[in-house]
Design an enzyme around this catalytic site. Sequence first.
Site, PDB file in Angstrom:
ATOM      1  N   CYS A 156       8.002 118.483 -14.404  1.00  0.00           N
ATOM      2  CA  CYS A 156       9.050 117.587 -14.917  1.00  0.00           C
ATOM      3  C   CYS A 156       9.203 116.302 -14.100  1.00  0.00           C
ATOM      4  O   CYS A 156       9.852 115.360 -14.538  1.00  0.00           O
ATOM      5  CB  CYS A 156      10.387 118.311 -14.970  1.00  0.00           C
ATOM      6  SG  CYS A 156      10.414 119.556 -16.246  1.00  0.00           S
TER       7      CYS A 156
HETATM    8  N1  COA Z   1      20.954 133.417 -27.598  1.00  0.00           N
HETATM    9  C1  COA Z   1      21.961 134.232 -27.282  1.00  0.00           C
HETATM   10  N2  COA Z   1      22.130 134.767 -26.058  1.00  0.00           N
HETATM   11  C2  COA Z   1      21.224 134.464 -25.122  1.00  0.00           C
HETATM   12  C3  COA Z   1      20.135 133.616 -25.389  1.00  0.00           C
HETATM   13  C4  COA Z   1      20.017 133.089 -26.679  1.00  0.00           C
HETATM   14  N3  COA Z   1      19.008 132.282 -27.019  1.00  0.00           N
HETATM   15  N4  COA Z   1      19.394 133.483 -24.268  1.00  0.00           N
HETATM   16  C5  COA Z   1      19.990 134.210 -23.326  1.00  0.00           C
HETATM   17  N5  COA Z   1      21.098 134.825 -23.839  1.00  0.00           N
HETATM   18  C6  COA Z   1      22.014 135.738 -23.139  1.00  0.00           C
HETATM   19  C7  COA Z   1      21.358 136.352 -21.928  1.00  0.00           C
HETATM   20  O1  COA Z   1      20.623 137.494 -22.286  1.00  0.00           O
HETATM   21  C8  COA Z   1      22.560 136.658 -21.047  1.00  0.00           C
HETATM   22  O2  COA Z   1      23.142 137.861 -21.500  1.00  0.00           O
HETATM   23  P1  COA Z   1      23.781 138.882 -20.432  1.00  0.00           P
HETATM   24  O3  COA Z   1      24.928 138.125 -19.809  1.00  0.00           O
HETATM   25  O4  COA Z   1      24.227 140.020 -21.302  1.00  0.00           O
HETATM   26  O5  COA Z   1      22.695 139.208 -19.460  1.00  0.00           O
HETATM   27  C9  COA Z   1      23.530 135.522 -21.361  1.00  0.00           C
HETATM   28  O6  COA Z   1      23.114 135.003 -22.624  1.00  0.00           O
HETATM   29  C10 COA Z   1      23.486 134.431 -20.311  1.00  0.00           C
HETATM   30  O7  COA Z   1      22.116 134.098 -20.052  1.00  0.00           O
HETATM   31  P2  COA Z   1      21.674 133.131 -18.898  1.00  0.00           P
HETATM   32  O8  COA Z   1      20.175 133.035 -18.885  1.00  0.00           O
HETATM   33  O9  COA Z   1      22.363 133.515 -17.633  1.00  0.00           O
HETATM   34  O10 COA Z   1      22.283 131.759 -19.460  1.00  0.00           O
HETATM   35  P3  COA Z   1      22.589 130.423 -18.708  1.00  0.00           P
HETATM   36  O11 COA Z   1      24.012 130.115 -18.912  1.00  0.00           O
HETATM   37  O12 COA Z   1      22.057 130.397 -17.316  1.00  0.00           O
HETATM   38  O13 COA Z   1      21.740 129.354 -19.540  1.00  0.00           O
HETATM   39  C11 COA Z   1      19.681 128.098 -19.315  1.00  0.00           C
HETATM   40  C12 COA Z   1      20.321 129.453 -19.617  1.00  0.00           C
HETATM   41  C13 COA Z   1      18.187 128.271 -19.260  1.00  0.00           C
HETATM   42  C14 COA Z   1      20.062 127.114 -20.434  1.00  0.00           C
HETATM   43  C15 COA Z   1      20.218 127.536 -17.962  1.00  0.00           C
HETATM   44  O14 COA Z   1      20.121 128.523 -16.969  1.00  0.00           O
HETATM   45  C16 COA Z   1      19.474 126.312 -17.482  1.00  0.00           C
HETATM   46  O15 COA Z   1      19.434 125.292 -18.142  1.00  0.00           O
HETATM   47  N6  COA Z   1      18.884 126.386 -16.251  1.00  0.00           N
HETATM   48  C17 COA Z   1      18.152 125.289 -15.672  1.00  0.00           C
HETATM   49  C18 COA Z   1      16.902 125.140 -16.418  1.00  0.00           C
HETATM   50  C19 COA Z   1      16.026 124.042 -15.925  1.00  0.00           C
HETATM   51  O16 COA Z   1      16.428 122.998 -15.542  1.00  0.00           O
HETATM   52  N7  COA Z   1      14.770 124.327 -15.973  1.00  0.00           N
HETATM   53  C20 COA Z   1      13.785 123.381 -15.699  1.00  0.00           C
HETATM   54  C21 COA Z   1      12.850 123.478 -16.823  1.00  0.00           C
HETATM   55  S1  COA Z   1      11.623 122.308 -16.663  1.00  0.00           S
END
Ligand code: COA
Length: 373
Positions: A156
């Site tokens: 990125c």
């Molecule tokens: N739909 C519904 N529920 C979902 C889901 C989806 N598509 N994806 C995950 N969940 C659920 C998970 O299973 C989890 O359930 P649990 O609490 O029962 O375990 C819950 O939602 C929370 O998941 P989590 O992964 O902790 O969500 P989050 O709030 O951390 O958001 C991201 C996920 C990826 C959006 C976030 O962590 C993020 O943006 N991180 C940084 C990413 C980044 O910058 N990456 C660089 C990439 S180049």
Amino acid sequence: MYQPAITGTGVFTPENVITNDELVASFNAHADLFNAENAEAIAAGKIEAKPHSSSEFIFNASGIEQRYVMDKEGTLDPARMYPHLHQRSDDEPGMMAEIALDACHKALDAAGVDASEIDLVICAASNMERAYPAVGIEIQKLLGAGGFAFDMNVACSSATFGIQAAADMIRSGSVRKALVVNPEITSGHLEWRDRDCHFIFGDVCTATVLEQAEDATDEKWLVRSIRCATEFSNNIRNNNGFLRRNRPDGVADRRDMQFMQNGRKVFKEVVPMVSAHILAHIGEEGIAPDALKRMWLHQANKTMNDFIGRKVLGRVPETDEQPNILQDYANTSSAGSIIAFAKHSGGMEKGDIGLICSFGAGYSVGSVILEKA
Ligand code: COA
């Protein structure tokens, strides 16, 4: 020493849009298919049923509302779940080069520069279509540019690290005019069948023209200074590489050959790293946070950007101080901060200071301080 300046940007946006609702409908149909096909194993507790995704979760967790993709049909087909990206013959222009040409021509037009005047092309992106010959060299040829070209990959942060390489060469006088181009076909390396990440990415290509400031005929942004930093982490990883055929576990469809991340950890670790990096960079340059008129941040997650903006400015940034484009484009890897810059740099006065900042896998962070001239 010469003063480098950004004199033009261009954005190629694919025609196809996938809304969150369309994406979720396809994912849920895929999950239902998977669960029906594996009903016995699921009932026996050997594998887990695939849960449904939801548009509300996607929007609340990321701020993403839709994404652009090179191919919509294959990506949304519940029985397929990856794009139809046809591999070109060796005699055809590659897919990355093709979208790069569109973005490069837009950037060259904006700069008022002819492609033949370019003497450096850097193709900087997260995933390359092939190992070699360098995609950058193919773009150089198709454009009719001179000099030399190469590829680089810092995930990125590829765009800002590419801008640093180009700006340093311009500063030293080894090149006069450079193109940094970021063809990000992220749909090819996203696992669309994984609920945790299927909503994250979109396709796009951005291009940036850099010149010696004295050559620039029109509007320009002086590159005041650039800081790049890296710190190794496995929390964002893609193992696809030359070991692809040596599958020690014999599994033909390895999940780790696509984008993998531990999103929570990335969020927690990268936010403080980036805000500290920006504060240190502007501090070294004698720029107070409230002198930053605009921040064009990497576009992965809205809450993440809100945190970084608040930490750097010491208050909640106004929308136009820290423009987001991820609601429309999703995460476009290295291109995100450049799309934000290309689309939201209007209305700044001569002498105003802005900052492009990318961050992501590596970990890596790159910040570019610009002054409107
Ligand atoms: N739909 C519904 N529920 C979902 C889901 C989806 N598509 N994806 C995950 N969940 C659920 C998970 O299973 C989890 O359930 P649990 O609490 O029962 O375990 C819950 O939602 C929370 O998941 P989590 O992964 O902790 O969500 P989050 O709030 O951390 O958001 C991201 C996920 C990826 C959006 C976030 O962590 C993020 O943006 N991180 C940084 C990413 C980044 O910058 N990456 C660089 C990439 S180049």
